[in-house]
Design a protein around this motif. Structure first.
Motif, PDB file in Angstrom:
ATOM      1  N   TYR A 191       0.834  -1.206   0.000  1.00 19.52           N
ATOM      2  CA  TYR A 191       0.000   0.000   0.000  1.00 19.52           C
ATOM      3  C   TYR A 191       0.871   1.260   0.000  1.00 19.52           C
ATOM      4  CZ  TYR A 191      -4.287   2.648   0.794  1.00 19.52           C
ATOM      5  OH  TYR A 191      -5.357   3.508   0.657  1.00 19.52           O
ATOM      6  N   GLN A 192       1.898   1.269   0.842  1.00 19.99           N
ATOM      7  CA  GLN A 192       2.801   2.422   0.921  1.00 19.99           C
ATOM      8  C   GLN A 192       3.599   2.628  -0.368  1.00 19.99           C
ATOM      9  OE1 GLN A 192       5.106   1.546   4.457  1.00 19.99           O
ATOM     10  NE2 GLN A 192       3.786   2.829   5.733  1.00 19.99           N
ATOM     11  N   HIS A 193       3.854   1.552  -1.092  1.00 16.60           N
ATOM     12  CA  HIS A 193       4.582   1.645  -2.355  1.00 16.60           C
ATOM     13  C   HIS A 193       3.656   1.918  -3.547  1.00 16.60           C
ATOM     14  CE1 HIS A 193       7.985  -0.085  -0.113  1.00 16.60           C
ATOM     15  NE2 HIS A 193       8.733   0.442  -1.065  1.00 16.60           N
TER      16      HIS A 193
ATOM     17  N   ASP B 171      13.784 -15.897  -4.541  1.00 15.45           N
ATOM     18  CA  ASP B 171      14.761 -16.047  -3.462  1.00 15.45           C
ATOM     19  C   ASP B 171      14.114 -16.209  -2.093  1.00 15.45           C
ATOM     20  OD1 ASP B 171      16.766 -15.662  -5.401  1.00 15.45           O
ATOM     21  OD2 ASP B 171      16.702 -13.496  -5.110  1.00 15.45           O
ATOM     22  N   GLY B 172      12.874 -16.682  -2.053  1.00 18.38           N
ATOM     23  CA  GLY B 172      12.217 -16.934  -0.783  1.00 18.38           C
ATOM     24  C   GLY B 172      11.891 -15.701   0.029  1.00 18.38           C
ATOM     25  N   LYS B 173      11.978 -14.535  -0.593  1.00 15.38           N
ATOM     26  CA  LYS B 173      11.678 -13.296   0.139  1.00 15.38           C
ATOM     27  C   LYS B 173      10.168 -13.112   0.221  1.00 15.38           C
ATOM     28  CE  LYS B 173      15.826 -10.692  -1.112  1.00 15.38           C
ATOM     29  NZ  LYS B 173      16.645 -11.654  -1.766  1.00 15.38           N
ATOM     30  N   ASP B 174       9.742 -12.308   1.188  1.00 15.74           N
ATOM     31  CA  ASP B 174       8.325 -11.967   1.242  1.00 15.74           C
ATOM     32  C   ASP B 174       8.112 -10.664   0.466  1.00 15.74           C
ATOM     33  OD1 ASP B 174       9.130  -9.925   2.968  1.00 15.74           O
ATOM     34  OD2 ASP B 174       8.362 -10.893   4.747  1.00 15.74           O
ATOM     35  N   PRO B 175       6.865 -10.325   0.141  1.00 13.58           N
ATOM     36  CA  PRO B 175       6.605  -9.116  -0.661  1.00 13.58           C
ATOM     37  C   PRO B 175       7.177  -7.840  -0.059  1.00 13.58           C
ATOM     38  CG  PRO B 175       4.657 -10.488  -0.598  1.00 13.58           C
ATOM     39  CD  PRO B 175       5.643 -11.106   0.363  1.00 13.58           C
ATOM     40  N   ASP B 176       7.104  -7.699   1.259  1.00 12.25           N
ATOM     41  CA  ASP B 176       7.625  -6.506   1.928  1.00 12.25           C
ATOM     42  C   ASP B 176       9.120  -6.340   1.662  1.00 12.25           C
ATOM     43  OD1 ASP B 176       7.890  -4.318   3.790  1.00 12.25           O
ATOM     44  OD2 ASP B 176       8.495  -5.756   5.335  1.00 12.25           O
ATOM     45  N   GLU B 177       9.879  -7.391   1.884  1.00 15.02           N
ATOM     46  CA  GLU B 177      11.333  -7.351   1.679  1.00 15.02           C
ATOM     47  C   GLU B 177      11.673  -7.101   0.206  1.00 15.02           C
ATOM     48  OE1 GLU B 177      15.212 -10.231   2.474  1.00 15.02           O
ATOM     49  OE2 GLU B 177      13.247 -10.832   3.223  1.00 15.02           O
ATOM     50  N   PHE B 178      10.936  -7.758  -0.700  1.00 13.96           N
ATOM     51  CA  PHE B 178      11.198  -7.574  -2.131  1.00 13.96           C
ATOM     52  C   PHE B 178      10.964  -6.123  -2.542  1.00 13.96           C
ATOM     53  CE2 PHE B 178      10.166  -7.464  -6.604  1.00 13.96           C
ATOM     54  CZ  PHE B 178      11.154  -8.259  -7.164  1.00 13.96           C
ATOM     55  N   LEU B 179       9.876  -5.530  -2.088  1.00 11.67           N
ATOM     56  CA  LEU B 179       9.572  -4.140  -2.424  1.00 11.67           C
ATOM     57  C   LEU B 179      10.650  -3.188  -1.913  1.00 11.67           C
ATOM     58  CD1 LEU B 179       5.739  -3.891  -1.952  1.00 11.67           C
ATOM     59  CD2 LEU B 179       7.000  -3.103  -3.937  1.00 11.67           C
ATOM     60  N   LYS B 180      11.112  -3.407  -0.705  1.00 14.71           N
ATOM     61  CA  LYS B 180      12.150  -2.542  -0.136  1.00 14.71           C
ATOM     62  C   LYS B 180      13.437  -2.614  -0.947  1.00 14.71           C
ATOM     63  CE  LYS B 180      10.357  -2.537   4.541  1.00 14.71           C
ATOM     64  NZ  LYS B 180      10.443  -3.141   5.880  1.00 14.71           N
ATOM     65  N   ASN B 181      13.747  -3.806  -1.481  1.00 15.25           N
ATOM     66  CA  ASN B 181      14.986  -3.994  -2.226  1.00 15.25           C
ATOM     67  C   ASN B 181      14.881  -3.655  -3.711  1.00 15.25           C
ATOM     68  OD1 ASN B 181      16.329  -4.870   0.078  1.00 15.25           O
ATOM     69  ND2 ASN B 181      15.807  -7.004  -0.283  1.00 15.25           N
ATOM     70  N   HIS B 182      13.689  -3.829  -4.289  1.00 13.02           N
ATOM     71  CA  HIS B 182      13.566  -3.722  -5.748  1.00 13.02           C
ATOM     72  C   HIS B 182      12.550  -2.697  -6.231  1.00 13.02           C
ATOM     73  CE1 HIS B 182      16.165  -7.224  -6.160  1.00 13.02           C
ATOM     74  NE2 HIS B 182      15.436  -7.813  -5.224  1.00 13.02           N
ATOM     75  N   GLY B 183      11.631  -2.290  -5.384  1.00 11.16           N
ATOM     76  CA  GLY B 183      10.682  -1.250  -5.747  1.00 11.16           C
ATOM     77  C   GLY B 183       9.406  -1.743  -6.418  1.00 11.16           C
TER      78      GLY B 183
END
Length: 180
Positions: free
Chosen positions: A30-32, A95-107
């Motif tokens: 939502y924040q992204h 890479d087994g990341k969750d959506p929150d972590e992926f968004l922070k790293n990739h946008g």
């Protein structure tokens, strides 16, 4: 469904909802700027939640964690949403990341690409049926077909025909053998 009260208009505008596991994933999307999101809070999507969501859209992208619990939850979610006649696609973050972590790293842009590449539910179920099997061996093909036949039995004749052709091509076996 966590955050559906905030996102229901965006779900309607976008004509689909992204369902994530936890509230942090929903908040991050939502924040992204991905506002057509809600969370099932854990892995237990219920029939009542599906009926509630059906008021706003008939299309869902499930974006659960890529771990075994998330995969199992996605399969259960597909069945529940399928009963309510949703068109479901499944997105697993690499890479087994969750959506929150992926968004922070990739946008946002990269996450939207993942949404566009999300697997249709039958493709996802069939891919899971082959998980851990050696599909180049006869034994692996037989084990896969035992699992796949259960999936194929629950499809409409047209859907089954499409997937039988795909499986036959991928496994290099005849369509007739699958249809038996």
């Amino acid at each position: 469904l966590y955050a559906l009260n905030l996102s229901r208009q965006d779900v309607g505008k976008e004509s689909y909802a992204v369902i994530v596991e936890g509230y942090m994933d929903a908040i991050s999307l939502y924040q992204h700027g991905i506002r057509n999101v809600c969370a099932s809070l854990g892995t237990a999507l219920t029939e009542n939640q599906a009926r509630l969501l059906r008021r706003y859209t008939g299309n869902v992208v499930l974006s659960y964690d890529a771990d075994s619990a998330g995969r199992s939850a996605a399969l259960r979610g597909i069945d529940i949403l399928g009963k309510e006649d949703f068109k479901v696609r499944v997105l697993h973050v690499p890479d087994g990341k969750d959506p929150d972590e992926f968004l922070k790293n990739h946008g946002k842009g990269e996450f939207l690409k993942l949404i566009d590449q999300a697997m249709p539910m039958i493709d996802y179920k069939l891919a899971n049926a082959g998980e851990g099997l050696d599909l180049s061996s006869e034994e692996g093909k037989l084990d896969y077909m035992k699992k796949a036949s259960v999936i194929l039995r629950n499809l409409s004749p047209i859907e089954a025909d499409i997937y039988i052709k795909k499986i036959a091509r991928d496994l290099k076996i005849s369509e007739g053998a699958i249809r038996m």
